[in-house]
Every structure is written in structure tokens, then in C-alpha cells.
Design an enzyme around this catalytic site. Structure first.
Site, short mmCIF file in Angstrom:
data_model
loop_
_atom_site.label_atom_id
_atom_site.label_comp_id
_atom_site.label_asym_id
_atom_site.label_seq_id
_atom_site.Cartn_x
_atom_site.Cartn_y
_atom_site.Cartn_z
N GLU A 235 -1.61 -6.60 7.64
CA GLU A 235 -0.25 -6.37 8.09
C GLU A 235 0.04 -7.26 9.29
O GLU A 235 -0.88 -7.72 9.99
CB GLU A 235 -0.07 -4.90 8.46
CG GLU A 235 1.28 -4.50 9.06
CD GLU A 235 2.46 -4.80 8.16
OE1 GLU A 235 2.74 -6.00 7.92
OE2 GLU A 235 3.12 -3.86 7.71
N ARG B 67 -6.04 1.17 4.10
CA ARG B 67 -4.90 1.62 3.30
C ARG B 67 -4.59 0.66 2.15
O ARG B 67 -4.17 1.10 1.08
CB ARG B 67 -3.68 1.85 4.18
CG ARG B 67 -3.22 0.63 5.01
CD ARG B 67 -2.28 1.11 6.12
NE ARG B 67 -1.64 0.02 6.88
CZ ARG B 67 -2.17 -0.56 7.94
NH1 ARG B 67 -3.38 -0.19 8.36
NH2 ARG B 67 -1.50 -1.49 8.60
N HIS C 188 0.32 -5.42 2.54
CA HIS C 188 1.18 -4.70 3.48
C HIS C 188 2.61 -5.23 3.44
O HIS C 188 2.86 -6.33 2.95
CB HIS C 188 0.61 -4.85 4.89
CG HIS C 188 -0.83 -4.47 4.97
ND1 HIS C 188 -1.26 -3.22 5.36
CD2 HIS C 188 -1.97 -5.17 4.66
CE1 HIS C 188 -2.58 -3.16 5.31
NE2 HIS C 188 -3.03 -4.33 4.89
N HIS D 36 0.83 -1.21 0.00
CA HIS D 36 0.00 0.00 0.00
C HIS D 36 0.86 1.26 0.00
O HIS D 36 2.00 1.27 0.46
CB HIS D 36 -0.94 0.02 1.21
CG HIS D 36 -0.24 0.08 2.53
ND1 HIS D 36 0.32 1.24 3.03
CD2 HIS D 36 0.00 -0.87 3.46
CE1 HIS D 36 0.87 1.01 4.20
NE2 HIS D 36 0.70 -0.28 4.48
#
Length: 230
Positions: free
Chosen positions: A87, A60, A182, A9
Site C-alpha cells: 500500500e 491482508r 492494495h 484486499h
């Protein structure tokens, strides 16, 4: 030959403020939006077309996927959002400023928590107000698998069922897949795909908004890897 494109991202608001983010849901910064759009422009310039898209359940990454697909005229591509691409969970470090954490625990300790393969960060308890167990996007998960903190090893174990059950079969079928996720969930995937050692994975970086393209043969062996630079 099938293709897999990985995009970390774009810069998030907490990347900008130098905070540990993990499973905390923060938005892209203005720069992050531009990085995501530029990733899509690179994808279009290189003529990359997708059959399926995957992302995490964090804003995100979702927005990065959408900007990239929109810029490459592929916003229609079917997408799957899954917590397995989240993430790495940074445990009790989440929300803390990285520089302040280094002052508190020491540079070496914080570096170990951030970059080592199998060392866990300080864990977040399930009754902490910041626990993911209180977030309804994880309401359908067994509470026992909602983490209080993860290292890269645990993150890889979380990602692998998605790879084995959904992503790899599509690639084996000759389909092209894009994943917007991520830094650590993508590092975990890259470790598996490239058979990177536990020692060498420490040095692998995933730059924000820069697509990485893998070409696979019909046995799902990597034939090439290219980063589309800005």
C-alpha cells in the site's frame, strides 16, 4: 490474448476502525475474509485461470490472494511477494483515525493528503518506532529507499520496475496473471495501464474484494476491462 486480474484486499481490521494503514501490517476482518473468498468464487464462476500470482508483503493482501486462489482451485499457482506492491505509505498519518485527523488538520487537508496525485503526507522519520526501516521484511532494501511517506506518484514509481521486469513480460508471453494488493498500488497500476491523467486518477476507486479483469492483445494494449461485481 492474456488476462490480468487485480483484486484489492478484503476489508482489513483498520479499514473497519477507519484508521490510516499504509505499510502497517494488519489482518483482514471477518468481512474481509468473506470478501476475499467471494472474489475467488467469482473468478471460478468466470472460468479465469492463472499462470502467475503477485502480492505485497503485507498480511491482508497475502491472505486475500490465498483465499481467492483456494476458492478457485488454484492455490498451487506460483506466487511472488514483493514490497513494490505494498500500500502507499501514509507517513505520520499511519495508525491515526481518519475522522480525528480531519478534525485536527481539516477535511480539505486530509482529503488532499489521501486523494491527490503528488502531495506527500506528513513524513515519518527513520528513527520513529513505527518506521518500516525497523521491520525485518525490508532488511534487504537500501535504507534510502524505505519511505517515510508516499503519494500516488511515488507509489507508481515504486511499482513500475515490477511491471516492466516481471509482470509485463509474462503478459506479453500470453500468460494470465493475478495481483492481490492494495487500493493505491492498484490505482497506480491502473493509471499506467489505462493512461489515466493525473487529474482523473483522483476519482478512481478500487472496491475491496471485487476483481477487475483486463484483456490485453499481443502488443499489451488493453482490449477490455470488466469488474466482476458481487
Amino acid at each position: 490474448m492474456s488476462k490480468l486480474v487485480l483484486i484489492r484486499h478484503g476489508q482489513s481490521q483498520w479499514n473497519l476502525s477507519n484508521q490510516f494503514t499504509g505499510w502497517v501490517d494488519v489482518d483482514l476482518s471477518d468481512k474481509g475474509v468473506e470478501e476475499a473468498k467471494h472474489a475467488g468464487q467469482l473468478i471460478k464462476e468466470h472460468g479465469l485461470e492463472f499462470d502467475y500470482a503477485f502480492t505485497s508483503v503485507l498480511t491482508r493482501a497475502i491472505k486475500t490472494l490465498h483465499y481467492a486462489l483456494e476458492e478457485s482451485d488454484q492455490l498451487w499457482v506460483p506466487e511472488t511477494k514483493t514490497w513494490r506492491l505494498n500500500e502507499r505509505h501514509y507517513g505520520a498519518l499511519q495508525g491515526q483515525n481518519k475522522a480525528e485527523a480531519a478534525k485536527k488538520w481539516g477535511d480539505d487537508q486530509v482529503h488532499t493528503w489521501r486523494r491527490s496525485y503528488d502531495v506527500l503526507p506528513p513524513l515519518l522519520s527513520a528513527d520513529d518506532e513505527g518506521s518500516a526501516s525497523k521491520d525485518r521484511r525490508y532488511a534487504n532494501l537500501d535504507p534510502k529507499i524505505v519511505p517515510g511517506g508516499e503519494n500516488l506518484k511515488v507509489t507508481l514509481e515504486r511499482v513500475m520496475p515490477l511491471w516492466e521486469d516481471e509482470i509485463a513480460p509474462k503478459l506479453l508471453d500470453g500468460k494470465n496473471v493475478i495481483i492481490a494488493a492494495h487500493g493505491n498500488s492498484l490505482r497506480a497500476l491502473s493509471k499506467y495501464i489505462e493512461n489515466i491523467s493525473d487529474e482523473d486518477i483522483v476519482s478512481l476507486e478500487m472496491a475491496t474484494g471485487e476483481p477487475v479483469v483486463y484483456d490485453f492483445n499481443d502488443k499489451l494494449e488493453v482490449q477490455s476491462k470488466v469488474k466482476l461485481d458481487k
